[in-house]
Design a protein around this motif. Structure first.
Motif, short mmCIF file in Angstrom:
data_model
loop_
_atom_site.label_atom_id
_atom_site.label_comp_id
_atom_site.label_asym_id
_atom_site.label_seq_id
_atom_site.Cartn_x
_atom_site.Cartn_y
_atom_site.Cartn_z
N ASP A 1 85.39 75.12 12.82
CA ASP A 1 86.53 75.00 11.89
C ASP A 1 86.82 73.54 11.57
O ASP A 1 87.10 73.19 10.42
CB ASP A 1 87.77 75.66 12.51
CG ASP A 1 87.63 77.17 12.62
OD1 ASP A 1 86.76 77.72 11.90
OD2 ASP A 1 88.37 77.78 13.41
N ARG A 2 86.75 72.68 12.58
CA ARG A 2 87.03 71.26 12.35
C ARG A 2 85.94 70.62 11.49
O ARG A 2 86.22 69.78 10.63
CB ARG A 2 87.12 70.54 13.70
CG ARG A 2 87.42 69.06 13.57
CD ARG A 2 88.71 68.81 12.81
NE ARG A 2 89.00 67.39 12.72
CZ ARG A 2 89.84 66.87 11.85
NH1 ARG A 2 90.47 67.66 10.98
NH2 ARG A 2 90.08 65.58 11.83
N ALA A 3 84.69 71.03 11.70
CA ALA A 3 83.59 70.50 10.89
C ALA A 3 83.77 70.86 9.43
O ALA A 3 83.48 70.05 8.52
CB ALA A 3 82.26 71.03 11.42
N LYS A 4 84.25 72.07 9.18
CA LYS A 4 84.50 72.48 7.80
C LYS A 4 85.57 71.60 7.16
O LYS A 4 85.46 71.21 5.99
CB LYS A 4 84.93 73.95 7.76
CG LYS A 4 83.81 74.93 8.10
CD LYS A 4 84.32 76.37 8.08
CE LYS A 4 83.22 77.36 8.44
NZ LYS A 4 83.71 78.76 8.47
N GLU A 5 86.61 71.31 7.91
CA GLU A 5 87.68 70.46 7.38
C GLU A 5 87.15 69.06 7.05
O GLU A 5 87.47 68.49 6.00
CB GLU A 5 88.81 70.36 8.40
CG GLU A 5 89.58 71.66 8.60
CD GLU A 5 90.68 71.49 9.63
OE1 GLU A 5 90.90 70.33 10.07
OE2 GLU A 5 91.31 72.49 9.99
N ILE A 6 86.37 68.50 7.95
CA ILE A 6 85.82 67.15 7.72
C ILE A 6 84.90 67.14 6.51
O ILE A 6 84.93 66.22 5.68
CB ILE A 6 85.06 66.67 8.97
CG1 ILE A 6 86.06 66.46 10.13
CG2 ILE A 6 84.30 65.37 8.68
CD1 ILE A 6 85.39 66.11 11.44
N LEU A 7 84.06 68.18 6.39
CA LEU A 7 83.12 68.24 5.28
C LEU A 7 83.84 68.31 3.94
O LEU A 7 83.42 67.69 2.95
CB LEU A 7 82.21 69.46 5.44
CG LEU A 7 81.10 69.64 4.40
CD1 LEU A 7 80.13 68.47 4.46
CD2 LEU A 7 80.36 70.95 4.63
N ILE A 8 84.94 69.04 3.91
CA ILE A 8 85.67 69.23 2.65
C ILE A 8 86.58 68.06 2.33
O ILE A 8 86.64 67.59 1.19
CB ILE A 8 86.48 70.54 2.70
CG1 ILE A 8 85.53 71.75 2.79
CG2 ILE A 8 87.38 70.67 1.47
CD1 ILE A 8 86.25 73.06 3.00
N GLU A 9 87.26 67.52 3.34
CA GLU A 9 88.33 66.56 3.08
C GLU A 9 87.92 65.10 3.32
O GLU A 9 88.44 64.21 2.65
CB GLU A 9 89.52 66.88 4.00
CG GLU A 9 90.10 68.27 3.76
CD GLU A 9 91.21 68.59 4.75
OE1 GLU A 9 91.52 67.70 5.58
OE2 GLU A 9 91.76 69.70 4.69
N ARG A 10 87.05 64.86 4.25
CA ARG A 10 86.80 63.48 4.66
C ARG A 10 85.64 62.81 3.92
O ARG A 10 85.62 61.61 3.75
CB ARG A 10 86.52 63.41 6.17
CG ARG A 10 87.69 63.87 7.01
CD ARG A 10 88.87 62.91 6.89
NE ARG A 10 89.93 63.23 7.82
CZ ARG A 10 90.96 64.00 7.54
NH1 ARG A 10 91.07 64.53 6.33
NH2 ARG A 10 91.87 64.25 8.45
#
Length: 338
Positions: free
Chosen positions: A52-61
């Motif tokens: 879940d955290r990897a998805k957030e980083i991929l999309i937002e960071r």
């Protein structure tokens, strides 16, 4: 209350432990009831949290766009090329790293043109950056074999005209009409430089009267005038082998001269059609679209020149141009001698 129990046992043993806990009915003096609400595998929870955290980083960071290895290499190479660009003289004219050491130089319009030529391994280009020709470039032209290579637009024509008046140019390379040197591909650059023509063939295109023609360095007095012919004598004219295919416009003109012939040529200087020179007016109406130029053994008048402009031809090479009142900007006139 809640009881949290950590276990290092496997799943079966942990399930037995959980079931045995539910058999407890007293805790000390108190009646108790134990119910197992859940058994959680912490490794699965961690994996889910990581995903879940990897998805957030991929999309937002991450920055917008994808990271391509080829683009990364191009960026690095481009930065190296920019670092290799030098500046010459007080005018700080942008130039390739080999301009001072090379026997021949290529004059272009701007810094972006120098960078594009560096991309293709051409390191002896120098930019004039406008119609105000730097003194450093003029001095280089007196010492080295010089090729002018400008954009195929009105701006390029103006710079070339100014350069012909103040500098000693040996050759002119014409880029395709409407094409900038900075946008040309490797194949286009190599082809254009290969098809360069001696400056004498284009000088009449820019100067109407003989009195307006700039004097050649060899005709001037002083040390510069004595040195220029010596420099030119060290550059022997290329001799065409008997029976060999024509390599440039001059070779084609030598073939048609005295034979009353005309040749339509394509971008590669290959013959599209060869006809008697007297039939050019008729043939030009049905000529193939691949034809970009005409070489012929006869004078070119205003009527023929207008037809060439209508058909989109880029240049014509002939011995003279009598009665030309209006010169189309889209057609270059190459006056052949000899």
């Amino acid at each position: 209350g809640e009881i949290l129990i950590s276990s290092s046992l496997d799943r079966a043993e942990t399930a037995i432990l959980a079931a045995s806990l539910e058999t407890i009915d007293r805790v000390g003096p108190c009646v108790a009831k134990v119910v197992v609400e859940s058994v959680e595998d912490i490794r699965v929870s961690k994996r889910k949290k990581i995903v879940d955290r990897a998805k957030e980083i991929l999309i937002e960071r991450f920055d917008d766009g994808t990271i391509d290895s080829d683009e990364l290499l191009d960026d690095v190479r481009q930065s190296l090329r920019v670092e290799k660009i030098a500046t010459l003289g007080e005018d700080k004219a942008p130039a390739g790293p080999n301009v001072l050491d090379s026997d021949a130089i290529i004059i272009v319009e701007g810094r972006a043109d120098v960078i594009n030529l560096l991309r293709y391994g051409i390191k002896n280009a120098v930019a004039v950056e406008g119609t105000n020709i730097p003194r450093t470039v003029i001095e280089l032209c007196e010492k080295k074999t010089t090729t002018a290579f400008f954009d195929g637009d009105r701006g390029g024509e103006l710079i070339l005209r100014e350069l012909l008046q103040v500098a000693d140019i040996d050759y002119v390379a014409f880029s395709p009409r409407g094409k900038s040197v900075e946008d040309m591909t490797r194949k286009e650059v190599v082809k254009t430089l290969r098809n360069k023509v001696p400056v004498e063939y284009v000088r009449d295109q820019y100067f109407e009267d003989a009195a307006e023609l700039p004097e050649l360095r060899g005709q001037k007095g002083g040390s510069e005038g004595d040195d220029a012919p010596a420099r030119r004598s060290r550059q022997p004219a290329r001799r065409r082998e008997p029976g060999s295919a024509p390599q440039n416009i001059r070779d084609h003109y030598d073939d048609v001269k005295g034979n009353n012939l005309a040749r339509f040529l394509n971008d590669d200087l290959a013959v599209v059609r060869e006809i008697p020179a007297d039939e050019v007016e008729k043939a030009i109406e049905t000529i193939e679209s691949t034809a970009t130029g005409l070489v012929l053994d006869r004078p070119v008048d205003q009527k023929l020149l207008d037809r060439m402009a209508q058909k989109g031809l880029a240049y014509v090479a002939a011995r003279n141009y009598p009665g030309i009142v209006k010169r189309p900007l889209s057609v270059r006139l190459l006056k052949m001698s000899g």
